[in-house]
Design a protein around this motif. Structure first.
Motif, PDB file in Angstrom:
ATOM      1  N   PHE A  65     -13.450   0.358   8.278  1.00  9.67           N
ATOM      2  CA  PHE A  65     -12.281   1.226   8.265  1.00  9.67           C
ATOM      3  C   PHE A  65     -11.719   1.210   6.857  1.00  9.67           C
ATOM      4  O   PHE A  65     -11.760   0.185   6.165  1.00  9.67           O
ATOM      5  CB  PHE A  65     -11.253   0.756   9.293  1.00  9.67           C
ATOM      6  CG  PHE A  65     -11.731   0.984  10.694  1.00  9.67           C
ATOM      7  CD1 PHE A  65     -11.384   2.124  11.386  1.00  9.67           C
ATOM      8  CD2 PHE A  65     -12.590   0.076  11.306  1.00  9.67           C
ATOM      9  CE1 PHE A  65     -11.868   2.364  12.655  1.00  9.67           C
ATOM     10  CE2 PHE A  65     -13.073   0.301  12.580  1.00  9.67           C
ATOM     11  CZ  PHE A  65     -12.708   1.452  13.259  1.00  9.67           C
ATOM     12  N   CYS A  66     -11.226   2.376   6.426  1.00  5.35           N
ATOM     13  CA  CYS A  66     -10.697   2.498   5.073  1.00  5.35           C
ATOM     14  C   CYS A  66      -9.193   2.256   5.109  1.00  5.35           C
ATOM     15  O   CYS A  66      -8.435   3.056   5.659  1.00  5.35           O
ATOM     16  CB  CYS A  66     -11.019   3.874   4.518  1.00  5.35           C
ATOM     17  SG  CYS A  66     -10.595   4.024   2.779  1.00  5.35           S
ATOM     18  N   LEU A  67      -8.800   1.134   4.545  1.00  4.62           N
ATOM     19  CA  LEU A  67      -7.406   0.700   4.536  1.00  4.62           C
ATOM     20  C   LEU A  67      -6.738   1.095   3.229  1.00  4.62           C
ATOM     21  O   LEU A  67      -7.229   0.764   2.152  1.00  4.62           O
ATOM     22  CB  LEU A  67      -7.342  -0.815   4.719  1.00  4.62           C
ATOM     23  CG  LEU A  67      -5.958  -1.457   4.701  1.00  4.62           C
ATOM     24  CD1 LEU A  67      -5.147  -1.038   5.930  1.00  4.62           C
ATOM     25  CD2 LEU A  67      -6.089  -2.980   4.651  1.00  4.62           C
ATOM     26  N   ASP A  68      -5.637   1.820   3.341  1.00  6.01           N
ATOM     27  CA  ASP A  68      -4.768   2.076   2.189  1.00  6.01           C
ATOM     28  C   ASP A  68      -3.843   0.867   2.133  1.00  6.01           C
ATOM     29  O   ASP A  68      -2.923   0.732   2.955  1.00  6.01           O
ATOM     30  CB  ASP A  68      -3.980   3.374   2.398  1.00  6.01           C
ATOM     31  CG  ASP A  68      -3.016   3.664   1.264  1.00  6.01           C
ATOM     32  OD1 ASP A  68      -2.534   2.713   0.601  1.00  6.01           O
ATOM     33  OD2 ASP A  68      -2.712   4.851   1.042  1.00  6.01           O
ATOM     34  N   THR A  69      -4.107  -0.030   1.195  1.00  2.00           N
ATOM     35  CA  THR A  69      -3.377  -1.297   1.144  1.00  2.00           C
ATOM     36  C   THR A  69      -1.911  -1.111   0.756  1.00  2.00           C
ATOM     37  O   THR A  69      -1.067  -1.931   1.128  1.00  2.00           O
ATOM     38  CB  THR A  69      -4.051  -2.292   0.173  1.00  2.00           C
ATOM     39  OG1 THR A  69      -4.108  -1.708  -1.126  1.00  2.00           O
ATOM     40  CG2 THR A  69      -5.452  -2.658   0.640  1.00  2.00           C
ATOM     41  N   ASP A  70      -1.595  -0.047   0.040  1.00  2.39           N
ATOM     42  CA  ASP A  70      -0.204   0.199  -0.354  1.00  2.39           C
ATOM     43  C   ASP A  70       0.657   0.581   0.852  1.00  2.39           C
ATOM     44  O   ASP A  70       1.807   0.161   0.962  1.00  2.39           O
ATOM     45  CB  ASP A  70      -0.118   1.306  -1.412  1.00  2.39           C
ATOM     46  CG  ASP A  70      -0.828   0.929  -2.700  1.00  2.39           C
ATOM     47  OD1 ASP A  70      -0.880  -0.282  -3.025  1.00  2.39           O
ATOM     48  OD2 ASP A  70      -1.341   1.838  -3.383  1.00  2.39           O
ATOM     49  N   ARG A  71       0.080   1.381   1.745  1.00  2.00           N
ATOM     50  CA  ARG A  71       0.835   1.841   2.914  1.00  2.00           C
ATOM     51  C   ARG A  71       0.469   1.101   4.194  1.00  2.00           C
ATOM     52  O   ARG A  71       1.097   1.306   5.235  1.00  2.00           O
ATOM     53  CB  ARG A  71       0.623   3.348   3.117  1.00  2.00           C
ATOM     54  CG  ARG A  71       1.164   4.174   1.964  1.00  2.00           C
ATOM     55  CD  ARG A  71       0.989   5.666   2.212  1.00  2.00           C
ATOM     56  NE  ARG A  71      -0.433   6.020   2.222  1.00  2.00           N
ATOM     57  CZ  ARG A  71      -0.931   7.101   2.815  1.00  2.00           C
ATOM     58  NH1 ARG A  71      -0.146   7.933   3.452  1.00  2.00           N
ATOM     59  NH2 ARG A  71      -2.227   7.367   2.759  1.00  2.00           N
ATOM     60  N   ASN A  72      -0.568   0.261   4.130  1.00  3.63           N
ATOM     61  CA  ASN A  72      -1.043  -0.508   5.278  1.00  3.63           C
ATOM     62  C   ASN A  72      -1.410   0.399   6.461  1.00  3.63           C
ATOM     63  O   ASN A  72      -1.014   0.155   7.604  1.00  3.63           O
ATOM     64  CB  ASN A  72      -0.012  -1.566   5.699  1.00  3.63           C
ATOM     65  CG  ASN A  72      -0.630  -2.610   6.620  1.00  3.63           C
ATOM     66  OD1 ASN A  72      -1.818  -2.916   6.531  1.00  3.63           O
ATOM     67  ND2 ASN A  72       0.183  -3.159   7.509  1.00  3.63           N
ATOM     68  N   ILE A  73      -2.172   1.471   6.157  1.00  2.00           N
ATOM     69  CA  ILE A  73      -2.663   2.365   7.206  1.00  2.00           C
ATOM     70  C   ILE A  73      -4.154   2.608   7.014  1.00  2.00           C
ATOM     71  O   ILE A  73      -4.670   2.497   5.903  1.00  2.00           O
ATOM     72  CB  ILE A  73      -1.933   3.732   7.229  1.00  2.00           C
ATOM     73  CG1 ILE A  73      -2.229   4.543   5.952  1.00  2.00           C
ATOM     74  CG2 ILE A  73      -0.438   3.557   7.461  1.00  2.00           C
ATOM     75  CD1 ILE A  73      -1.855   6.005   6.053  1.00  2.00           C
TER      76      ILE A  73
END
Length: 169
Positions: A65-73
């Protein structure tokens, strides 16, 4: 920042958020690996994400899964087939990817493919096949931005599919 992660209990809320958004659109969720089992039964879903051995026409694969670490989504997911059988060579390829509806047209697919190619390299692959519908211009663009070279187009179940090869550097 984007990174590929394996699904764990700590990401259950991110998964539910992404899948519920996707389901509301009524469109087909891709890659197939993330829709083949009901995500509401989390433990079964987690177990179903990866094929470990050849079975029923499937080959071993890995799902990230591709996690946007800045937004945690979660912005999307990729499924990597470790090698191709005849069916995947025609239609499917090594990498299946999808971006959730609200996060499209932001460059995430291009970045997810780039990260997936790094995972393919770890598997020892030096050339990767990616396939998309001819009318999916965004997907074709993301594949080309990652070095995809169109080999040909094939008709599969009435849909014209484009087959791209990417050489991993």
């Amino acid at each position: 920042m984007l990174k590929l992660v394996k699904l764990e209990n700590k990401y259950q809320n991110q998964l539910i958020d992404m899948m519920e958004e996707w389901n509301k659109t009524g469109e087909k969720i891709v890659p197939y690996a993330i829709r083949k089992t009901d995500y509401h039964d989390f433990d079964t879903y987690l177990e179903s994400l990866e094929v470990k051995n050849d079975k029923e026409g499937l080959v071993p694969d890995s799902t990230f899964f591709c996690l946007d670490t800045d937004r945690n989504i979660f912005v999307g997911a990729v499924n990597i087939r470790h090698y191709l059988n005849d069916a995947l060579l025609l239609n499917g390829g090594h990498i299946g990817d999808g971006v959730r509806p609200s996060e499209r047209r932001k460059g995430y697919a291009t970045e997810m493919i780039k990260l997936a190619l790094e995972e393919c390299k770890k598997l020892g692959l030096d050339k990767v096949l990616m396939v998309c519908d001819k009318d999916n211009i965004g997907s074709a663009r993301s594949i080309k931005k990652n070095g995809g070279v169109l080999e040909n187009e094939v008709l599969v179940d009435g849909v014209l599919e484009q087959r791209y090869w990417i050489t991993i550097k």
